[in-house]
Design a protein around this motif. Structure first.
Motif, short mmCIF file in Angstrom:
data_model
loop_
_atom_site.label_atom_id
_atom_site.label_comp_id
_atom_site.label_asym_id
_atom_site.label_seq_id
_atom_site.Cartn_x
_atom_site.Cartn_y
_atom_site.Cartn_z
N SER A 59 0.83 -1.20 0.00
CA SER A 59 0.00 0.00 0.00
C SER A 59 0.87 1.26 0.00
O SER A 59 1.75 1.40 -0.85
CB SER A 59 -0.97 -0.05 1.18
N MET A 60 0.68 2.17 0.95
CA MET A 60 1.53 3.37 0.97
C MET A 60 2.98 3.01 1.25
O MET A 60 3.91 3.73 0.85
CB MET A 60 1.03 4.35 2.02
N VAL A 63 4.39 2.62 -2.09
CA VAL A 63 4.66 3.91 -2.72
C VAL A 63 6.02 4.43 -2.28
O VAL A 63 6.88 4.76 -3.11
CB VAL A 63 3.55 4.93 -2.37
N LEU A 67 9.56 4.17 -4.67
CA LEU A 67 10.27 5.37 -5.10
C LEU A 67 11.70 5.38 -4.58
O LEU A 67 12.63 5.80 -5.28
CB LEU A 67 9.52 6.62 -4.63
N GLU A 89 -4.33 13.84 -4.94
CA GLU A 89 -3.74 12.78 -5.75
C GLU A 89 -4.57 11.50 -5.67
O GLU A 89 -4.70 10.77 -6.66
CB GLU A 89 -2.31 12.50 -5.29
N LEU A 134 -3.47 9.68 -9.54
CA LEU A 134 -2.41 8.93 -8.88
C LEU A 134 -1.51 8.24 -9.90
O LEU A 134 -0.28 8.30 -9.79
CB LEU A 134 -3.02 7.91 -7.93
N LEU A 138 2.50 8.85 -10.41
CA LEU A 138 3.46 7.75 -10.26
C LEU A 138 4.29 7.57 -11.51
O LEU A 138 5.51 7.30 -11.44
CB LEU A 138 2.72 6.46 -9.91
N THR A 142 8.43 7.97 -11.77
CA THR A 142 9.20 6.76 -12.07
C THR A 142 9.52 6.63 -13.55
O THR A 142 9.96 5.56 -13.99
CB THR A 142 8.43 5.51 -11.61
N HIS A 179 5.26 1.93 -11.82
CA HIS A 179 4.09 2.74 -11.46
C HIS A 179 2.82 1.91 -11.45
O HIS A 179 1.91 2.16 -10.67
CB HIS A 179 3.96 3.97 -12.36
N ILE A 182 2.92 -0.18 -8.07
CA ILE A 182 2.59 0.65 -6.91
C ILE A 182 1.11 0.98 -6.89
O ILE A 182 0.45 0.90 -5.85
CB ILE A 182 3.44 1.94 -6.93
N ARG A 183 0.57 1.35 -8.06
CA ARG A 183 -0.86 1.69 -8.13
C ARG A 183 -1.74 0.51 -7.73
O ARG A 183 -2.75 0.67 -7.03
CB ARG A 183 -1.20 2.15 -9.55
N VAL A 186 -1.71 0.02 -3.84
CA VAL A 186 -2.32 1.07 -3.02
C VAL A 186 -3.82 1.18 -3.26
O VAL A 186 -4.47 2.11 -2.76
CB VAL A 186 -1.62 2.42 -3.30
#
Length: 715
Positions: A59-60, A63, A67, A89, A134, A138, A142, A179, A182-183, A186
């Protein structure tokens, strides 16, 4: 000799504490805004010259960890996340000016929306927000490693954990692009729409693995440093509504899986954040500081578990250049739209250099058409060729919307509408709506466009409406009410250009009846009129109800000749314009002007202009005065002291009468007042008070989308 012995002893101690072959993993939990504490931990690692060998995140945590694995330092992440509006976002807060003029022909008109699936069954959206903002952000962050499909090749090997909604399994992502991974991780339900990736429907990884230590072991980790930022359970006394209960239920599940994996950590950092919650993104500085404090309190142990950073020994990732030239542009995921149409909307072409910002500009150009639920780029490298893939999820084409509103004039009104995009014909929109309550109305609005970004269109608008009009005395009190029943149609052709302007010429016919409210069978007067008209509309406002910047202009001219299809021989012109000038970040000056005239010296007893109301002349009630000629000027200072809270201080002046030739000494009507508004998730709510120099204060209340959604379509 003693010095040599001390060195040997120190070396032996280091070998005992941490074998040379040991691999250290950093495991970052989910926790919403609380997960920003991970940045504080990373800052301490950087400042102390310590490094980890791999990262897993949920999740976060995915993120922040993703990164950092891509090459950002802890200090850089602090700057990014303290300057970013994270609430925006995560939401789809696209300003109104971002959409094309074809969508601005209608005002906002829905408290709640539902869509029809392919079997025409009514469905709720699968998430409150699509996550378009979002995924764009992302990709921007990235983009230089967006072509890497094996996360072991990042500067720090990385894994993102997500949950397969179809199978109920925890999924560990090592690709295909950072990206996207990560998406997917989250996608907290129901805040964000589930993410479709490689045939799977993915949601937040924290549902099954909120502290992904097992995943770190699978990466070959020998030592695990965990950072736990999830929230604790609330007391049952604090569970006041269904949202609280739903949130608590998910916390129960997440806390359980965290408790199962926490013992796998050699060191578990738990930043102290007793009063901070999942959505406290505005407390980013305090949250990061809490993570930093937790790391410094365990600094000695971190030094034992981490290796000393040696930049020369760390492999560098294969970074893309700032400007990328694509050998091919692919489009995938669309159902009814052609790939060529998607590419036309983006304006992106093979063989031309684009930065990540320019790629996103093209994506946003396409997204402004309102045809997409999500649209985002992916960069691939195949056989030495650089490819830009545009991944599309089309917006649902059939919608049902509901608008419940209240105003002083119409009181309670329930509106229901069906909106069909590209269903009747390609490149078309049909809206059918009905209102009941204090205002009764049926509208059918159909537009067929010939062109995508610019071109021509055909417009057909039949309607039937009944509304009440109050007659006021000199003390602003209602003394009488009449009703008007009108049926009519406009048929027009026009030109539109990008996001700003449209011009239309049209023919119209209208049949109106006026009758007393207490005796609906006795017709007092009726008017029939048909003729020609032209309209010009320009808009760049950033919001429909509470704009803080932009310009809007609506001008209409109609003419009719007395005869079989018209009871009057007249020309009519009206214009409304407003300009919002930002003075400061949350302060704007609004300058507005209204004018209407029938171009005649004498009064005409037909369809006069109605004057007054909270959105026009503060100091008169809505439609309190009528006249064939009028001018109103407004000057408003608009403030947004808190998010979604708006305060207006307005002064206005008006002249109206039976002729368009007024004596210089004719009195100017002056007034003003205050407005307070709040933008709720279900629509705006506004209250106001106005004064007139000859009368008592007047009070206004608007709840919901009160203004006419079909303002452009009417004659």
């Amino acid at each position: 000799m003693k010095k040599r012995n001390r060195l040997l002893f120190l070396l032996l101690a280091m070998l005992i504490l941490r074998p040379l072959s040991a691999k250290t993993a950093l495991v970052l939990s989910g926790g919403g805004a609380r997960s920003l504490a991970h940045i504080g931990v990373l800052k301490v690692l950087d400042e102390e010259g310590l490094q980890v060998d791999c990262i897993s995140g949920t999740s976060m945590g995915a993120v922040i960890g993703g990164l950092y694995a891509a090459g950002y330092s802890g200090a850089e992440l602090e700057v990014i996340f303290t300057e970013m509006d994270l609430r925006s976002e995560l939401q789809d807060n696209f300003p109104r000016h971002a959409f094309y003029i074809g969508e601005k022909r209608w005002g906002e008109h829905a408290n709640a929306v539902f869509y029809f699936d392919d079997e025409c069954s009514l469905r709720l959206p699968r998430g409150f927000h699509s996550g378009q903002n979002l995924i764009e952000t992302l990709f921007k962050l990235t983009s230089q490693v967006s072509h890497i499909t094996d996360f072991d090749l990042l500067p720090v090997p990385f894994r993102a954990v997500t949950t397969d909604l179809g199978t109920g399994q925890s999924i560990v992502l090592n690709g295909p692009s950072l990206h996207e991974a990560i998406r997917a991780s989250v996608s907290f339900p129901p805040l964000l729409l589930p993410f479709e990736l490689n045939g799977r429907t993915l949601v937040d990884g924290g549902l099954l693995s909120n502290l992904p230590a097992r995943e770190a072991l699978e990466m070959g980790a020998d030592i695990i440093i965990g950072v736990k930022t999830n929230t604790t359970l609330d007391s049952p006394d604090n569970l006041n509504d269904v949202i609280d209960v739903l949130s608590q239920s998910m916390r129960v599940v997440m806390n359980k899986n965290v408790a199962e994996t926490a013992p796998l950590c050699d060191l578990l950092l738990c930043p102290d954040m007793p009063n901070l919650e999942l959505l406290d993104f505005d407390q980013a500085t305090a949250i990061i500081a809490a993570g930093e404090a937790a790391a410094r309190a365990n600094l000695a142990r971190l030094r034992e578990l981490c290796s000393v950073r040696n930049e020369e020994q760390r492999p560098s990732a294969d970074m893309l250049p700032q400007a990328m030239v694509f050998d091919r542009i692919d489009v995938s995921g669309q159902k009814t739209l052609s790939s060529q149409k998607v590419r036309v909307y983006t304006g992106l072409r093979e063989g031309e250099p684009y930065t990540s910002a320019e790629i996103l500009d093209g994506v946003r150009r396409a997204y402004r058409s309102h045809l997409f639920r999500t649209l985002y780029p992916v960069v691939r490298r195949e056989d030495g060729h650089l490819i830009l893939a545009l991944k599309v999820a089309e917006r649902e084409r059939k919608w049902l919307w509901i608008n419940v509103r209240y105003s002083d004039r119409d009181e309670l009104v329930l509106g229901v509408g069906v909106e069909l995009t590209n269903v009747v014909q390609r490149n078309s929109k049909l809206i059918v709506s009905a209102d009941v309550g204090g205002r009764k109305e049926i509208n059918l609005d159909y537009v067929k466009n010939f062109g995508n970004l610019w071109g021509g269109y055909l417009h057909v608008f039949p309607y039937l409406k009944e509304e009440g009009l109050f007659i006021y005395n000199a003390n602003h009190r209602k003394v009488r009410k009449v009703n008007t029943l009108e049926k009519g149609m406009t048929v027009g052709v026009g030109l539109f250009a990008f996001d700003r302007v449209t011009i239309e010429g049209y023919v119209f016919t209208s049949d109106a009846h006026i009758y007393e409210d207490v005796s609906e069978t006795e017709i007092k007067s009726s008017f029939q009129t048909s003729g020609l008209g032209a309209k010009l509309y320009y808009e760049s406002l950033d919001d429909w109800v509470f704009p803080m910047r932009g310009w809007q202009l609506m001008a209409k001219y109609v003419t009719a000749r007395e005869g079989t299809l018209s009871d009057e021989d007249y020309q009519r012109f009206n214009m409304n314009t407003q300009l919002l000038l930002p003075l400061w970040r949350r302060l704007s000056l609004r300058i507005a002007f209204e004018q209407g005239t029938y171009f005649e010296r004498e009064a005409v007893d037909f369809d006069p202009f109605y004057i007054g109301g909270m959105d026009s002349f503060l100091g008169y009630y809505d439609h309190e005065h009528s006249a064939p000629h009028y001018k109103i000027s407004n000057l408003t200072l608009r403030m947004e002291p808190w998010n979604n809270v708006f305060v207006d201080i307005q002064g206005n002046a008006a002249k109206f009468g039976d002729t368009d030739y007024w004596e210089p000494d004719k009195a100017i009507e002056c007034g003003g007042g205050f407005r307070l508004g709040y933008k709720t998730p279900l629509g705006p709510a506004r209250v106001g008070v106005g004064w007139h120099r000859y009368g008592r204060p007047m009070y206004y209340i608007f709840v919901g989308f009160v203004s006419d959604a079909f303002f452009f379509s009417r004659r």
